[in-house]
Scaffold this active site. Structure first.
Site, PDB file in Angstrom:
ATOM      1  N   ARG A 121      37.547  75.375  43.875  1.00 52.42           N
ATOM      2  CA  ARG A 121      38.486  74.950  42.909  1.00 52.42           C
ATOM      3  C   ARG A 121      39.169  73.752  42.831  1.00 52.42           C
ATOM      4  NH1 ARG A 121      39.003  80.743  43.458  1.00 52.42           N
ATOM      5  NH2 ARG A 121      37.936  81.665  41.857  1.00 52.42           N
ATOM      6  N   LYS A 143      38.045  60.679  34.993  1.00 47.84           N
ATOM      7  CA  LYS A 143      36.848  61.289  34.394  1.00 47.84           C
ATOM      8  C   LYS A 143      35.820  61.612  35.436  1.00 47.84           C
ATOM      9  CE  LYS A 143      37.304  60.362  29.405  1.00 47.84           C
ATOM     10  NZ  LYS A 143      36.549  59.715  28.295  1.00 47.84           N
ATOM     11  N   GLU A 185      31.747  46.464  29.975  1.00 50.09           N
ATOM     12  CA  GLU A 185      33.061  47.171  29.627  1.00 50.09           C
ATOM     13  C   GLU A 185      34.254  46.367  29.647  1.00 50.09           C
ATOM     14  OE1 GLU A 185      34.078  50.396  29.194  1.00 50.09           O
ATOM     15  OE2 GLU A 185      32.099  51.146  29.295  1.00 50.09           O
ATOM     16  N   LYS A 225      43.453  49.712  31.767  1.00 43.55           N
ATOM     17  CA  LYS A 225      43.220  51.220  31.850  1.00 43.55           C
ATOM     18  C   LYS A 225      44.144  52.108  32.307  1.00 43.55           C
ATOM     19  CE  LYS A 225      39.330  54.266  32.566  1.00 43.55           C
ATOM     20  NZ  LYS A 225      37.723  54.503  32.917  1.00 43.55           N
ATOM     21  N   GLU A 235      43.032  61.991  27.014  1.00 44.39           N
ATOM     22  CA  GLU A 235      42.342  61.418  25.787  1.00 44.39           C
ATOM     23  C   GLU A 235      42.772  62.297  24.460  1.00 44.39           C
ATOM     24  OE1 GLU A 235      38.101  59.577  25.721  1.00 44.39           O
ATOM     25  OE2 GLU A 235      37.998  61.633  25.472  1.00 44.39           O
ATOM     26  N   ARG A 239      44.247  57.182  24.680  1.00 48.89           N
ATOM     27  CA  ARG A 239      42.879  57.002  25.449  1.00 48.89           C
ATOM     28  C   ARG A 239      41.661  56.934  24.743  1.00 48.89           C
ATOM     29  NH1 ARG A 239      41.902  59.578  31.472  1.00 48.89           N
ATOM     30  NH2 ARG A 239      40.029  58.608  31.859  1.00 48.89           N
ATOM     31  N   ASN A 243      36.994  54.085  23.972  1.00 49.73           N
ATOM     32  CA  ASN A 243      35.704  54.805  23.406  1.00 49.73           C
ATOM     33  C   ASN A 243      35.199  53.727  22.543  1.00 49.73           C
ATOM     34  OD1 ASN A 243      35.598  57.094  24.919  1.00 49.73           O
ATOM     35  ND2 ASN A 243      36.874  58.187  23.193  1.00 49.73           N
ATOM     36  N   HIS A 246      31.373  53.020  22.377  1.00 47.21           N
ATOM     37  CA  HIS A 246      30.589  54.358  23.228  1.00 47.21           C
ATOM     38  C   HIS A 246      29.824  55.221  22.172  1.00 47.21           C
ATOM     39  CE1 HIS A 246      32.970  52.582  26.432  1.00 47.21           C
ATOM     40  NE2 HIS A 246      32.265  53.587  27.291  1.00 47.21           N
ATOM     41  N   HIS A 250      26.408  55.475  23.390  1.00 45.57           N
ATOM     42  CA  HIS A 250      25.848  56.729  23.768  1.00 45.57           C
ATOM     43  C   HIS A 250      24.801  57.122  23.217  1.00 45.57           C
ATOM     44  CE1 HIS A 250      29.608  58.009  26.504  1.00 45.57           C
ATOM     45  NE2 HIS A 250      29.014  57.117  27.068  1.00 45.57           N
ATOM     46  N   HIS A 262      24.334  51.896  30.934  1.00 43.89           N
ATOM     47  CA  HIS A 262      25.308  52.197  30.199  1.00 43.89           C
ATOM     48  C   HIS A 262      26.221  50.908  29.618  1.00 43.89           C
ATOM     49  CE1 HIS A 262      29.000  54.342  28.933  1.00 43.89           C
ATOM     50  NE2 HIS A 262      29.749  53.408  29.490  1.00 43.89           N
TER      51      HIS A 262
END
Length: 358
Positions: A121, A143, A185, A225, A235, A239, A243, A246, A250, A262
């Site tokens: 956990r 993330k 990026e 960032k 997000e 945030r 994207n 993206h 994606h 990517h």
């Protein structure tokens, strides 16, 4: 050394940037962690280069290190590889007082980050990104994720590290393609933020320039960032700006079945979306060409025949960022002027196909 602090309500940490920092691994890690057992996770490309060096430095200051390695490539961002790493840690007796260090690129950071987030956990995590993409983007912000089938990052968690160590000297071992991929990026962040980063981007004409200015590029990208993440860790609002490129990127990346990296897909996605919004009169005239010029200067792709595939719309429609039947498309009014347009998922194809002003 440049130190950027990510100050969050429940967890704060430093991002430290300087050439040669891998040589200071023991000192840096012992400044945030007491002596413990460490799972040092790398892929089959990075491990031969740096894993022994980092492990030796950690052992010298009192840590017990277990080196774990998995096959390089996006296909390793899977539940199967995550389970294998978990089994190894359990067999080696790791407990909640121990930690994981992700030593490698974006796949390693995502996979080892989720490993730390889920093992018992949650145990301590440090990110040591060795690729440009990971240094300027994925290692910061918490993330973590693995893919499921062709859906990227669908199983994951927000899980912040205790420290991020960025050594730009690791970039010298990258192939040209791997180096340039991360620059996609950087252009994204520069386009969102304007200011000093965009001015620096305008001076970069070759992959060699990326290496020359890597510390400054990382510093500006990470600071932007970090500011976004501190304002919106999970997000819920601000945030989402990260994207940009993206949603389409994606989709194209998934359809490319491994033929696109990517950062290359994000480059294609930024240009495709900006062209649509410019045609609709929502983006400044000439903005598409401005982005295209900066991306193509270092050899990034800005178009793909996959954009003509009807399957692109299915991928976009089913994007994991779909909320209450709507997709928030991030676009630019101009450099440094991002905006969000919410589109019903059911009409996303019509919107992206249409050329008239809206």
């Amino acid at each position: 050394m440049k130190i950027i602090k990510v100050d969050l309500p429940d967890h704060s940490y430093n991002v430290e940037i300087q050439a040669g920092l891998l040589n200071c691994t023991g000192q840096l890690v012992s400044s945030v962690w007491s002596e413990r057992k460490i799972a040092l996770v790398s892929d089959s490309n990075v491990a031969p280069l740096y894993q022994s060096k980092v492990a030796d430095a950690l052992v010298r200051v009192g840590f017990t290190v277990h080196n774990y390695q998995f096959p390089a490539g996006e296909e390793s961002k899977s539940l199967e590889v995550l389970a294998n790493l978990t089994r190894q840690m359990a067999a080696d007796g790791f407990n909640r007082d121990d930690g994981v260090i992700a030593l490698g690129g974006g796949v390693t950071g995502d996979l080892a980050g989720l490993l730390a987030a889920t093992y018992m956990r949650g145990i301590s995590l440090i990110q040591m990104p060795t690729s440009l993409l990971a240094q300027v983007d994925s290692s910061v912000g918490g993330k973590t994720a693995v893919d499921l089938d062709t859906t990227k990052n669908i199983i994951g968690a927000f899980y912040q590290p205790d420290l991020v160590i960025i050594d730009p000297e690791t970039l010298t071992t990258l192939t040209k393609r791997d180096l340039v991929e991360g620059y996609g990026e950087i252009v994204k962040v520069g386009a969102l933020s304007d200011g000093d980063l965009w001015k620096l981007i305008e001076s970069i004409e070759t992959p060699e320039d990326i290496l020359k200015y890597a510390p400054e590029l990382s510093m500006h990208s990470v600071q932007y960032k970090a500011n976004i993440v501190m304002g919106d860790e999970k997000e819920g609002g601000l945030r989402q700006l990260l994207n940009f490129g993206h949603t389409i990127g994606h989709a194209v990346e998934a359809l490319a079945d491994g033929d696109l990296r990517h950062g290359e897909a994000v480059s294609i996605g930024m240009v495709a979306l900006t062209r649509i919004f410019e045609e609709k009169g929502l983006s400044q005239a000439g903005l598409t060409q401005k982005l295209t010029d900066r991306l193509e200067a270092v050899g990034l792709p800005t178009s793909s025949s996959l954009l003509d595939s009807p399957a692109v719309f299915d991928k976009i429609k089913n994007d994991k960022k779909n909320r209450d039947g709507h997709l928030n498309l991030i676009y630019l009014h101009q450099i440094g002027g991002p905006a969000i347009k919410s589109i019903p998922s059911s009409t996303i194809r019509e919107f992206l196909d249409a050329k008239e002003n809206v």
